[in-house]
Design a protein around this motif. Structure first.
Motif, short mmCIF file in Angstrom:
data_model
loop_
_atom_site.label_atom_id
_atom_site.label_comp_id
_atom_site.label_asym_id
_atom_site.label_seq_id
_atom_site.Cartn_x
_atom_site.Cartn_y
_atom_site.Cartn_z
N GLU A 14 32.72 38.57 32.00
CA GLU A 14 31.35 38.30 31.56
C GLU A 14 30.92 36.89 31.97
O GLU A 14 29.78 36.68 32.42
N GLU A 17 30.32 36.85 35.73
CA GLU A 17 29.07 37.50 36.12
C GLU A 17 27.89 36.55 35.95
O GLU A 17 27.04 36.42 36.84
N ASN A 18 27.83 35.85 34.82
CA ASN A 18 26.75 34.90 34.59
C ASN A 18 26.82 33.73 35.57
O ASN A 18 25.78 33.25 36.05
N PHE A 21 25.44 34.88 39.01
CA PHE A 21 23.98 34.94 39.04
C PHE A 21 23.40 33.55 39.30
O PHE A 21 22.47 33.38 40.10
N GLN A 24 24.19 32.32 42.96
CA GLN A 24 23.35 32.98 43.95
C GLN A 24 21.95 32.36 44.00
O GLN A 24 21.39 32.15 45.08
N THR A 45 37.20 43.35 35.85
CA THR A 45 36.58 42.57 36.94
C THR A 45 36.62 43.33 38.26
O THR A 45 35.60 43.43 38.97
N GLN A 48 34.25 46.55 38.17
CA GLN A 48 32.81 46.45 37.90
C GLN A 48 32.03 45.45 38.74
O GLN A 48 30.88 45.71 39.10
N LEU A 49 32.62 44.31 39.08
CA LEU A 49 31.82 43.27 39.71
C LEU A 49 31.52 43.45 41.20
O LEU A 49 30.42 43.08 41.65
N SER A 51 30.58 45.94 42.99
CA SER A 51 29.37 46.73 43.22
C SER A 51 28.11 45.99 42.77
O SER A 51 27.02 46.22 43.31
N LYS A 52 28.25 45.10 41.79
CA LYS A 52 27.11 44.32 41.32
C LYS A 52 26.78 43.17 42.27
O LYS A 52 25.63 42.70 42.31
N PHE A 53 27.79 42.69 42.99
CA PHE A 53 27.60 41.55 43.89
C PHE A 53 28.14 41.92 45.29
O PHE A 53 29.19 41.42 45.71
N PRO A 54 27.43 42.76 46.01
CA PRO A 54 27.92 43.26 47.29
C PRO A 54 28.07 42.21 48.38
O PRO A 54 28.82 42.41 49.34
#
Length: 283
Positions: A14, A17-18, A21, A24, A45, A48-49, A51-54
């Motif tokens: 978590e 992920e923050n 963001f 980026q 990690t 899930q991550l 695919s969120k940050f290709p």
């Protein structure tokens, strides 16, 4: 390529992920890349991550290699003229990275830069700028004198207390939570010393940068949020790793000093380790 951002992660999905963001957004005008080196996290990690940050490059290790080794691992596949080693529990403002790169361009003597770190409540984190852990600096910190005289150049030198937190200044030691370094210099010093599993590697690298004639600059006009300890579990392993790293630093860099010099430091480190272990149940 201007910049490679390398983040080592371990069970901090978590927070990571923050952090991503914010990184980026801060890299929108920069030719750069983000590399995550995950030390065998078990918190989702890997699943899930990506695919969120290709556009982020992920390296997934099958074991916990430690911070220093994972940083070096990431650096070997990076391409930026500058490398930023960043903790996963940080949040960057949008102009942070461009401001740091601009500072390098007008200060050719800068080998590495760090920034002013604030906790989640906006409180300044003293480890943003530090002095070397000499016997006197360690003594003053160990016995609480640094806290009593926080602005003294002599007594508070462990945290460079005499230097204003909102100004730019050369310092002895930068924090590994945010350390931007010239690629050519990082390669010249052969990266982080992998003898340090975790903790102490930033002190060691900062010293070796100075020894080559470059300066470590603390940039007090640039602030980030560091959720200090957000990715750290305070337990016996933490105390063992942290104070073990301090002992390793003394053995490596003070081996030519008088025996009493080294004994003083190692005794202080041992005392603080014991105290840390005894207070663990009260955290």
């Amino acid at each position: 390529m201007q910049l490679s951002v390398i983040i080592v992660s371990y069970n901090s999905m978590e927070l990571l992920e923050n952090c991503l963001f914010s990184v980026q957004k801060a890299m929108l005008t920069i030719d750069g890349e983000i590399i995550i080196v995950d030390n065998n996290s078990k918190d989702g990690t890997k699943e899930q991550l990506p695919s969120k940050f290709p556009r982020v490059k992920f390296i997934f290790n099958n074991e916990n290699l430690g911070f220093a080794k994972a940083c070096n691992q990431g650096s070997k596949i990076s391409s930026g003229d500058f490398i930023l080693f960043l903790n996963s529990d940080t949040i960057l403002p949008e102009t942070c990275l461009t401001d740091c790169i601009s500072f390098f361009k007008i200060h050719p003597d800068a080998g590495a830069v760090g920034v002013r770190m604030l906790d989640e409540k906006g409180k300044f984190l003293k480890e943003s700028k530090r002095g070397l852990p000499s016997p006197s600096a360690s003594f003053y910190k160990l016995f609480g004198l640094t806290a009593i005289f926080p602005r003294s150049k002599t007594i508070a030198k462990y945290y460079q207390g005499h230097l204003p937190e909102n100004e730019n200044n050369p310092v002895d030691v930068l924090s590994g939570a945010f350390m931007m370094i010239k690629r050519m210099l990082f390669e010249k010093v052969n990266g982080f010393d992998e003898s340090f599993f975790m903790y102490g590697e930033d002190i060691d690298l900062s010293l070796r940068i100075n020894q080559l004639g470059y300066k470590n600059y603390y940039l007090g006009r640039i602030s980030i949020t560091h959720l200090k300890g957000g990715s750290t579990t305070y337990n016996y392993r933490y105390a063992k790793d942290f104070y073990g790293a301090m002992d390793l630093f003394v053995k490596k860099h003070y081996k030519g000093k008088p025996t009493i010099y080294r004994l003083f430091l190692q005794t202080g480190i041992g005392f603080r380790k014991m105290l840390a272990i005894l207070t663990l149940p009260f955290r």
